[in-house]
Enzyme design. Sequence first.
Site, PDB file in Angstrom:
ATOM      1  N   GLU A 111       0.828  -1.203   0.000  1.00 37.12           N
ATOM      2  CA  GLU A 111       0.000   0.000   0.000  1.00 37.12           C
ATOM      3  C   GLU A 111       0.864   1.256   0.000  1.00 37.12           C
ATOM      4  O   GLU A 111       0.629   2.202  -0.764  1.00 37.12           O
ATOM      5  CB  GLU A 111      -0.921  -0.004   1.229  1.00 37.12           C
ATOM      6  N   ASP A 126       0.991   3.931  -3.166  1.00 41.98           N
ATOM      7  CA  ASP A 126       0.552   5.314  -3.002  1.00 41.98           C
ATOM      8  C   ASP A 126       1.637   6.307  -3.389  1.00 41.98           C
ATOM      9  O   ASP A 126       1.394   7.278  -4.119  1.00 41.98           O
ATOM     10  CB  ASP A 126       0.121   5.564  -1.543  1.00 41.98           C
ATOM     11  N   SER A 168      -7.370   1.660  -3.924  1.00 42.80           N
ATOM     12  CA  SER A 168      -6.179   2.242  -3.311  1.00 42.80           C
ATOM     13  C   SER A 168      -5.369   3.048  -4.308  1.00 42.80           C
ATOM     14  O   SER A 168      -4.744   4.045  -3.942  1.00 42.80           O
ATOM     15  CB  SER A 168      -5.276   1.134  -2.755  1.00 42.80           C
TER      16      SER A 168
END
Length: 527
Positions: free
Chosen positions: A251, A255, A452
């Site tokens: 994650e 990002d 995400s």
Amino acid sequence: MASRHTIPGSERQALEGAKAVGPARPDERIEATLRLRAKTPAAQALASSGAGDDTHPARRRYLTREQYAAAHGADAQDLAHIATFAQAHGLAVVESDAARRSVVLSGTTQAMNTAFGVNLQQYEHDGGTYRGRTGTISVPGDLAGIVEGVFGLDNRPAADPHLQRYEPVKGMRTVAAKSFTPPALAKLYDFPAGADGSGQCIGIIELGGGYKPADLSTYFASLGIANPNVKPVLVGGATNHPTNANSADGEVLLDIEVAGAIAPKATIAVYFTPNTTAGFLNAITTAVHDAVNKPSVISISWGSAESGWTSQAMTQYDQAFQAAAAMGVTICVASGDNGSSDGVAGGAPNVDFPASSPYALGCGGTKLLAASATKISSEVVWNEGSTSSAGGGGVSAFFPLPSYQAKAGVPVSVATGHKAGRGVPDVAGDADPNTGYEVRVDGQNMVIGGTSAVAPLWAGLVALMNQQLGHPVGYLNPMLYGSLVGKGATQDITVGNNGSYSAKAGWDPCTGWGSPNGAKLLAALGT
């Protein structure tokens, strides 16, 4: 006996399947975050600035962080009341922040039990153990109205990362149907040319994991992009702690790499925090009120179904986002990866929070195929025929229909059958792992999808627009449902469903208004 005041919305149940196995250790030292009332409500800041209306960003009068703190932070007298309360109950004031309206107290479990009228227990469940409580929280009667929320007594995980790694099926093709680098997607979505995010800061909230600078150097070099300036900001004792590619590192790297590839000259402030309700809230308020890094857009790729949150938590997170709107800070939040059920057992429709906050830009998911480097051949709702791999969306059971969605055609909730609430998402972007993002995590090149990726995709776009406009676009939602309709700012997605809801012309609870057309969105905001 002195009167006690129950904190509204503090009721909590044990996690499904969890069993109390005994009292939490009485001498364990824990921290609790208290959210205090504002001097004057944030709604007044929105009204005076025009940030909550369909007002052109150039005409909005955003407050600086200093102005907001002075007018809408916590009152000094209220902070003093909390310090007195803490001393009387054997608690220490670890942090007292008027701008964030937050006081962090430290003390033993036994002292916390007495101070807040709770009975903290140790719980076991399939996912592990946690310290928790059931029932409500209370404070002495003289703090009624001053304390609006208490967080941290319960340390169960607050949210999940909304990413999905591409996993080839055995015997089938071993690469994704078509994967994309973030710059390739930026071209397909016609992001503004000639912008690189200079002068902007993108804030990213992470509830675990970490990154290795070597991975970033290798990844951006492979794209021919200079390394962006990435700054870790540690909240609540958290650290930048990378481990392996199967952890929350996926994650974190997704990002940073998506946002950094789209806006490489922007500073990227990564707010690491523990995965608890208190940690999540503290990271959000830290980022929103960060007067050092001053993010103009914040990306959040973590969340969980509304049904698992207390109303005090949803209210306080929502107020933090409302403060962001008044200061011109855009909040981009992933809407979930489990279709209309949001992964809740039994499949009943749920929306994901914090994407369901009316002050968040909810980011849903599509499946995208390209005919060339600049032409999209097909874009539909992301749904791989399973509630475990589909874009989240639906109708909030907690937040009422915001005024900006009054004409959007938000349906009655399938779950409740009651009048329409806040519809989710607002916008969308490529999220299917089968057409996912090429990233690098802990030394491995891989393809990752999920909503995400859509939050930092939109955050990168916002940073580019902020740079080119010379002022922040801020709270986009009222404009998306108002003056931007019909301007071609988004590409309408009309094919597919996410389980209980189907796509249609205009806004829908699968992909909102659709995927971005960056150049047209910038042009519409710049006129």
